[in-house]
Enzyme design. Structure first.
Site, PDB file in Angstrom:
ATOM      1  N   ASN A   7       0.826  -1.121   0.039  1.00 18.11           N
ATOM      2  CA  ASN A   7       0.160  -0.051   0.011  1.00 18.11           C
ATOM      3  C   ASN A   7       0.867   0.973  -0.082  1.00 18.11           C
ATOM      4  OD1 ASN A   7      -1.425   2.345   0.932  1.00 18.11           O
ATOM      5  ND2 ASN A   7      -2.994   1.032   1.875  1.00 18.11           N
ATOM      6  N   GLU A  34      -3.956   1.841  -2.931  1.00 16.45           N
ATOM      7  CA  GLU A  34      -4.065   3.158  -2.613  1.00 16.45           C
ATOM      8  C   GLU A  34      -3.217   3.922  -3.671  1.00 16.45           C
ATOM      9  OE1 GLU A  34      -4.355   4.052   2.140  1.00 16.45           O
ATOM     10  OE2 GLU A  34      -5.554   5.422   0.980  1.00 16.45           O
ATOM     11  N   ASP A 146      -4.045  -4.795   1.021  1.00 15.25           N
ATOM     12  CA  ASP A 146      -4.266  -4.239   2.487  1.00 15.25           C
ATOM     13  C   ASP A 146      -5.516  -4.709   2.905  1.00 15.25           C
ATOM     14  OD1 ASP A 146      -4.863  -2.444   4.734  1.00 15.25           O
ATOM     15  OD2 ASP A 146      -4.371  -0.593   3.742  1.00 15.25           O
ATOM     16  N   ASN A 148      -6.756  -4.332   5.992  1.00 16.17           N
ATOM     17  CA  ASN A 148      -7.156  -3.517   7.151  1.00 16.17           C
ATOM     18  C   ASN A 148      -7.802  -4.238   8.551  1.00 16.17           C
ATOM     19  OD1 ASN A 148      -6.932  -0.924   6.919  1.00 16.17           O
ATOM     20  ND2 ASN A 148      -8.070  -0.553   4.884  1.00 16.17           N
ATOM     21  N   ASP A 217      -1.238  -6.001   6.247  1.00 13.31           N
ATOM     22  CA  ASP A 217      -1.142  -6.118   4.829  1.00 13.31           C
ATOM     23  C   ASP A 217      -0.611  -7.706   4.602  1.00 13.31           C
ATOM     24  OD1 ASP A 217      -0.960  -3.402   3.644  1.00 13.31           O
ATOM     25  OD2 ASP A 217      -0.175  -3.352   5.638  1.00 13.31           O
ATOM     26  N   ASP A 246       2.936   4.843   4.832  1.00 14.73           N
ATOM     27  CA  ASP A 246       2.662   4.435   6.115  1.00 14.73           C
ATOM     28  C   ASP A 246       2.688   2.959   6.174  1.00 14.73           C
ATOM     29  OD1 ASP A 246       0.550   4.552   4.683  1.00 14.73           O
ATOM     30  OD2 ASP A 246      -1.064   5.535   6.447  1.00 14.73           O
ATOM     31  N   HIS A 247       2.528   2.173   5.087  1.00 13.48           N
ATOM     32  CA  HIS A 247       2.695   0.533   5.075  1.00 13.48           C
ATOM     33  C   HIS A 247       4.079   0.350   4.451  1.00 13.48           C
ATOM     34  CE1 HIS A 247      -1.850  -0.085   5.150  1.00 13.48           C
ATOM     35  NE2 HIS A 247      -1.774   1.141   4.894  1.00 13.48           N
TER      36      HIS A 247
END
Length: 258
Positions: A7, A34, A146, A148, A217, A246-247
């Site tokens: 991501n 994303e 991802d 989540n 992930d 951020d991933h």
DNA sequence: ATGGTCGAATATCGA
């Protein structure tokens, strides 16, 4: 065969990081989430220059998935079975060297009390439906993305802080288990039972420095691929670079098909 | 302590 997922939180904002990562790690396939860009504005040329063909399903500002591959991308499928033209772009599948590769960006859900959380669970149920059709007998399939959802207690920085909350709610766990019941194994857990191995850390509050992260992930492998899985790694170093996502990337290495 | 930091787009929303 090396299959990775990342991501990137905007493929345009992250382009140099992504190209640099491809050069260094040389995966055969990289699933992206994303991407936050419409297909016409995707930086396709830059991937081609590195030897990667790319298929994408994006939209303006939010969501968006893609698959970059050194080998031809065949039998593309864009969206879930019952998606419409206006559905959020969260699902893309392609067959690469006989492996069905799926890039997914599962809805975040916002908060377990909000309608968005119900939408997340409904999307996961639809994902299961679509995958049910993708997964023919003995299929070699890698579901990457991802999710989540942190699968179990080892995958959160604090069970106490996360219990019953977003990313670690029993209903999310049920939905993930229902997916895995199709015959999908968590590639990372085939090789590493340790806790505190995270793939995402909030940008805020120095979460990375405190190692307050989550493992959300995942690469889920059908039995045919789980048998070929040699290692699965998460590149924490990617989070220490300038302007990181951020991933971080997750990568599985498969042995040859029998 | 209800904050904090990003990205896209340019005031705020989503994560």
């Amino acid at each position: 065969m090396k299959i990775a997922t990342w991501n990137v939180n905007s493929v345009r904002a992250r382009l140099e990081r992504v190209l640099e990562w491809l050069r260094e790690h040389q995966p055969d396939v990289l699933c992206l989430q994303e991407t936050k860009v419409v297909d016409d504005a995707f930086p396709t040329e830059e991937f081609l220059r590195l030897g990667y063909a790319v298929a994408m399903s994006g939209q303006k500002t939010y969501n968006g998935v893609a698959i970059a591959s050194r080998l031809p991308l065949q039998q593309l499928r864009v969206g879930l079975d019952d998606d419409t033209a206006t559905s959020e772009r969260r699902y893309l599948a392609a067959t690469i060297d006989g492996v069905r590769v799926v890039s997914v960006y599962v809805p975040n859900g916002k908060d377990v009390e909000l309608p968005a959380f119900r939408d997340k669970l409904a999307w996961l149920a639809r994902l299961r439906q679509t995958l049910g059709r993708e997964l023919s007998e003995g299929a070699a399939l890698a579901l990457c993305g991802d999710f989540n959802i942190a699968p179990d207690e080892r995958d959160v920085y604090s069970v106490e802080a996360l219990r019953g909350k977003l990313h670690f709610h029993p209903e999310e766990h049920r939905a993930l288990q229902a997916l895995q019941a199709l015959g999908l194994r968590d590639a990372f857990r085939l090789h590493d039972p340790a806790g505190e191995r995270f793939s995402w850390w909030d940008y805020r509050g120095g979460a990375f420095q405190r190692n307050q992260g989550l493992r959300i992930d995942l690469i889920l492998l059908s039995d045919a691929l789980a048998r070929r899985s040699r290692r699965c790694t998460m590149d924490v170093a990617a989070r220490t670079k300038d302007k990181p996502s951020d991933h971080i990337p997750v990568m599985v290495e498969l042995g040859p098909s029998p």
